[in-house]
Write a protein that holds these residues in place. Structure first.
Motif: not given
Length: 498
Positions: A24-48
């Motif tokens: 399991v990987h986690s990072m501080h919320y100010e610097f969180a970047n999932i691409a540092a651990f996996t590229n499996s979400l590179e085509t997923h939409p960013n939703i906010h």
């Protein structure tokens, strides 16, 4: 029976991003970047979903427009199509001739009398539909949350997000084009369901019925009109709180909180068949098994049923207190897990050879088995667990996610059946500080393992991947083994407390 004390609590201030190959990987919320651990979400939409994205309700914006004179009949027709029957009656009372105003006043008196009588005759203590919908909903803070529910398409990287402005936004991979599905009759959305074998049809359950939208993939119209939707409505079948397509996509099941019957819709013909639930005042849940052989339906009281979809006969079950809050089928449809709205324990029912599933021999086919204690507790100063808001099982892998009503972490379990069933702790998913998870949905076609999407109270939708190369293979082996031995057991008594 295990409990949540064996979970590892995330570090405060860190966002849980993913699990890759068991870590399991986690990072501080100010610097969180999932691409540092996996590229499996590179085509997923960013939703906010931010406040400025939400549309103002139509009555809040009326003052912006200059009033124009239009024929009375045209005004009535416009009010009906834009706002529904009640607004049409209000328009007739305000602008119509005196005789029509008197008729409308009588109609309102009759409607109010019928509503009062209905509330007196029903045994439920819920005062109004919105409160009832909020109590039944699988979404935490449904009444106030900007995100009402989310649903993944089964065949594409495409997710529908329903928001509190009564709109549904469709987000797709590698696309900035976001269709918005909205009409005046579609109010207080409770549930979404993509139609199997059709990546263009989305069913929407809401206070006024069911809307089945047909989304043209080639159209560049951001706001499709109501002409793109089929409206499924029956007078007493409201509010709709749960819908589910059969796995083949030919029929749609729906449950309404104030209707004692489950309706099975033949959508193209707008025809229904009825599954009667004697003694019920309403229903709160419908859930097809993955292969469509069984259908679980739950009432707003203690009773729930498992239907055999070949003969349409059912087994009646009772919970000891409360009602069924959430349930999920295993990918092999040999097991169903469920929780009540009053007891923080996951129970299991088996539809395979019993000795292969449960570790203890004293269990019988007439009893559900308690699997996991989710009682609220404290670990290192962090409160976790409690009663459950929703529970989902990934369609292709043995991964279960649990959303709680009062605590702020999503619990992820890995299921093993070798040969007995066990829920093994995977991780607790934490969001940004002060964020609270409100809804969850698994992506059914994630190629790298399992992917859970979480809607947070901030309006952010997080995609949490569990990347395991062997996930699909192991799931298919288990599914084949238990599907071949699947059968019904006779039952009809309540499950026991542990």
């Amino acid at each position: 029976m295990n409990n949540l004390s064996i979970f590892e609590v995330p570090t405060y201030g860190e966002v849980t991003l993913c699990e890759v190959d068991g870590k399991v990987h986690s990072m501080h919320y100010e610097f969180a970047n999932i691409a540092a651990f996996t590229n499996s979400l590179e085509t997923h939409p960013n939703i906010h979903i931010t406040p400025n994205l939400l549309h103002r309700r139509s009555d809040e914006g009326k003052s912006v427009f200059v009033t124009v004179d239009e024929p009375f009949l045209k005004r009535l027709i416009h009010a009906y199509y834009e706002h529904g029957m009640i607004e049409m009656l209000n328009t007739a009372e305000e602008f119509g001739p005196s005789y029509l105003k008197n008729i409308v006043s009588v109609v309102f008196l009759v409607l109010n009398g019928v509503k009062i009588l209905r509330n007196k005759l029903t045994s439920t203590t819920i005062e109004n539909d919105l409160t009832l919908m909020s109590c039944i909903s699988h979404t935490r803070f449904w009444m106030t949350s900007s995100i009402r529910c989310i649903a993944w398409d089964s065949y594409d990287i495409k997710i529908a997000v329903a928001t509190c402005d009564d709109a549904i936004r469709i987000y797709s991979h590698n696309s900035n084009f976001i269709p918005i599905l909205k009409c005046k009759q579609q109010k207080n959305i409770t549930c979404l369901a993509w139609r199997p074998f059709s990546n263009s049809e989305l069913a929407v359950g809401c206070e006024n019925g069911i809307f089945v939208w047909n989304i043209d993939q080639t159209s560049m119209i951001t706001r499709p009109s109501i002409n793109n939707a089929s409206i499924l409505r029956r007078i007493n079948h409201v509010p709709v709180v749960s819908i589910a397509w059969s796995p083949t996509g030919d029929i749609l099941a729906s449950a309404a909180a104030r209707d004692p019957s489950i309706l099975i819709w033949h959508v193209e013909r707008n025809e229904t068949s009825t599954l009667s639930m004697p003694g019920s005042h309403g229903n709160c849940l419908v859930k097809w098994s993955p292969r469509g052989n069984k259908l679980l339906t739950a009432t707003v009281e203690r009773v729930f049923r498992i239907w055999n979809c070949e003969t349409w006969t059912s087994e009646r079950w009772n919970v000891l207190t409360g009602r069924i809050q959430a349930c999920c089928w295993s990918p092999c449809e040999g097991i169903v897990l469920f929780v009540s709205n009053t007891e923080p324990i996951i129970y299991a029912l088996s539809f395979t050879h019993l000795e292969m599933i449960f570790a203890t021999s004293e269990n019988s086919a007439t009893l559900a088995t308690p699997l996991y204690d989710l009682s609220r507790g404290e670990i290192d100063g962090v409160i976790i667990g409690g009663t459950v808001q929703n529970m989902e099982w990934d369609p292709r892998n043995n991964i279960v996610a649990v959303l709680f009503q009062d605590t702020n972490y999503v619990a992820i379990f890995k299921v093993t059946i070798d040969p007995t069933i066990h829920l093994n702790p995977c991780c607790l998913v934490a969001g940004v500080p002060d964020e609270k998870p409100v809804c969850i949905s698994f992506q059914g076609n994630f190629e790298h393992g399992a992917c859970l999407s979480i809607g947070w109270s901030s309006g952010r939708v997080q995609h949490f991947p569990i990347v395991r190369p062997e996930a699909t293979t192991s799931s298919s082996i288990i599914s084949k083994e238990f599907y071949n031995s699947s059968s019904f057991h006779n039952s009809g008594t309540s499950f026991k407390s542990p």
